[in-house]
Write an enzyme that holds these catalytic residues in place. Structure first.
Site, PDB file in Angstrom:
ATOM      1  N   HIS A   1      29.281  77.615  44.396  1.00 36.74           N
ATOM      2  CA  HIS A   1      28.593  77.585  45.688  1.00 36.74           C
ATOM      3  C   HIS A   1      27.097  77.367  45.453  1.00 36.74           C
ATOM      4  CE1 HIS A   1      27.988  78.424  49.935  1.00 36.74           C
ATOM      5  NE2 HIS A   1      26.920  79.123  49.575  1.00 36.74           N
TER       6      HIS A   1
ATOM      7  N   ASN B   1      31.158  67.430  41.119  1.00 37.35           N
ATOM      8  CA  ASN B   1      31.531  68.550  40.242  1.00 37.35           C
ATOM      9  C   ASN B   1      32.869  68.293  39.546  1.00 37.35           C
ATOM     10  OD1 ASN B   1      29.617  70.995  40.296  1.00 37.35           O
ATOM     11  ND2 ASN B   1      29.621  70.258  42.409  1.00 37.35           N
TER      12      ASN B   1
ATOM     13  N   MET C   1      36.180  72.498  51.203  1.00 34.56           N
ATOM     14  CA  MET C   1      35.541  73.101  52.370  1.00 34.56           C
ATOM     15  C   MET C   1      36.573  73.712  53.328  1.00 34.56           C
ATOM     16  SD  MET C   1      32.622  72.725  51.249  1.00 34.56           S
ATOM     17  CE  MET C   1      31.246  72.945  52.367  1.00 34.56           C
ATOM     18  N   ARG C   2      37.398  74.578  52.793  1.00 34.58           N
ATOM     19  CA  ARG C   2      38.456  75.180  53.566  1.00 34.58           C
ATOM     20  C   ARG C   2      38.656  76.605  53.055  1.00 34.58           C
ATOM     21  NH1 ARG C   2      41.670  72.845  56.983  1.00 34.58           N
ATOM     22  NH2 ARG C   2      40.665  70.819  56.795  1.00 34.58           N
TER      23      ARG C   2
ATOM     24  N   ASN D   1      35.312  79.511  42.439  1.00 34.79           N
ATOM     25  CA  ASN D   1      34.566  78.602  43.321  1.00 34.79           C
ATOM     26  C   ASN D   1      33.132  78.443  42.824  1.00 34.79           C
ATOM     27  OD1 ASN D   1      34.016  77.049  45.707  1.00 34.79           O
ATOM     28  ND2 ASN D   1      33.033  78.840  46.613  1.00 34.79           N
TER      29      ASN D   1
HETATM   30  C1  GAR Z   1      28.772  71.342  45.793  1.00 28.11           C
HETATM   31  O1  GAR Z   1      27.370  71.461  45.865  1.00 28.11           O
HETATM   32  C2  GAR Z   1      29.433  72.695  45.927  1.00 28.11           C
HETATM   33  O2  GAR Z   1      28.694  73.725  45.360  1.00 28.11           O
HETATM   34  C3  GAR Z   1      29.522  72.839  47.420  1.00 28.11           C
HETATM   35  O3  GAR Z   1      29.901  71.553  47.866  1.00 28.11           O
HETATM   36  C4  GAR Z   1      29.303  70.576  47.003  1.00 28.11           C
HETATM   37  C5  GAR Z   1      30.347  69.553  46.620  1.00 28.11           C
HETATM   38  O4  GAR Z   1      29.767  68.477  45.937  1.00 28.11           O
HETATM   39  N1  GAR Z   1      30.460  73.844  47.801  1.00 28.11           N
HETATM   40  C6  GAR Z   1      30.299  74.671  48.853  1.00 28.11           C
HETATM   41  O5  GAR Z   1      29.361  74.589  49.621  1.00 28.11           O
HETATM   42  C7  GAR Z   1      31.380  75.727  49.009  1.00 28.11           C
HETATM   43  N2  GAR Z   1      31.060  76.651  50.052  1.00 28.11           N
HETATM   44  P1  GAR Z   1      30.659  67.491  45.077  1.00 28.11           P
HETATM   45  O6  GAR Z   1      31.815  67.020  45.965  1.00 28.11           O
HETATM   46  O7  GAR Z   1      29.754  66.358  44.715  1.00 28.11           O
HETATM   47  O8  GAR Z   1      31.161  68.247  43.877  1.00 28.11           O
END
Ligand code: GAR
Length: 185
Positions: A106, A14, A87-88, A104
């Site tokens: 999600h 992302n 993730m915090r 954020n």
């Molecule tokens: C993403 O899918 C994001 O939506 C999720 O972590 C992934 C990170 O992927 N976030 C969560 O679950 C937040 N609670 P990336 O490092 O390839 O962007």
């Protein structure tokens, strides 16, 4: 131009999508990362974005490391924060300083499947529909006011992996677009 920071803990797909976006009209001036070995750090290097990497264990409290982060953000002139796989839980110190300026993404249709492994949660529950949510951060876990959502159907021949790929494709397109709308509404 708005100056923003991305917070990430993992792969950084992302983060890369934000950096590659042609429509997103803001400068990402800092990457904040809580994991020394996260591959998002290689991506920051590739895009020439300075990274602040910290280890929460080196601090005696969340307020301590968040104050350190705030100092870095202010030094860089950051006014918006985009969490991308960070993730915090964001604590009151950061929340108060960046009130309604922390966003954020999600990988579920919140309020369904908050927390870790939202894609696996939806898949294992046998959900027929899931999606992606962009929302403001508040003191809860994935509970803040929702800004945008996009849904997708889970197909009977989906595996967790194909579902993840389809969800991330949506994320990469949705996040930069929604951020831009937020900044210039
Ligand atoms: C993403 O899918 C994001 O939506 C999720 O972590 C992934 C990170 O992927 N976030 C969560 O679950 C937040 N609670 P990336 O490092 O390839 O962007």
């Amino acid at each position: 131009k708005v100056k923003a920071a991305v917070f990430a803990s993992g792969t950084g797909s992302n983060f890369a999508a934000i950096m590659e976006s042609e429509e997103l009209d803001c400068d990402i001036v800092l990457l904040v990362c809580d994991k020394q070995e996260a591959s998002v750090l290689e991506k920051a290097e590739k895009y020439n974005v300075p990274a602040f990497v910290f280890n929460p264990k080196d601090f005696s409290s969340k307020a301590d490391y968040e104050n350190e982060i705030i100092a870095k953000l202010q030094e860089a002139g950051v006014t918006w924060i985009f969490l991308a796989g960070y993730m915090r839980i964001v604590g009151p110190t950061l929340l108060q300083t960046f009130d309604r300026k922390i966003v954020n993404i999600h990988p579920s249709l919140l309020p369904a499947f908050p927390g870790v492994d939202a894609i696996g949660q939806a898949y294992k529950a046998g959900a027929k529909t899931t999606g992606v949510t962009v929302h403001f951060i508040d003191a809860g876990i994935d509970t803040g006011p929702i800004i945008a959502q996009e849904s997708l159907d889970i197909h009977s021949d989906d595996t967790e992996e194909t579902l993840k790929q389809r969800i991330q494709k949506i994320e990469h397109e949705l996040y930069p677009r929604v951020i831009n709308q937020l900044l210039y509404r």
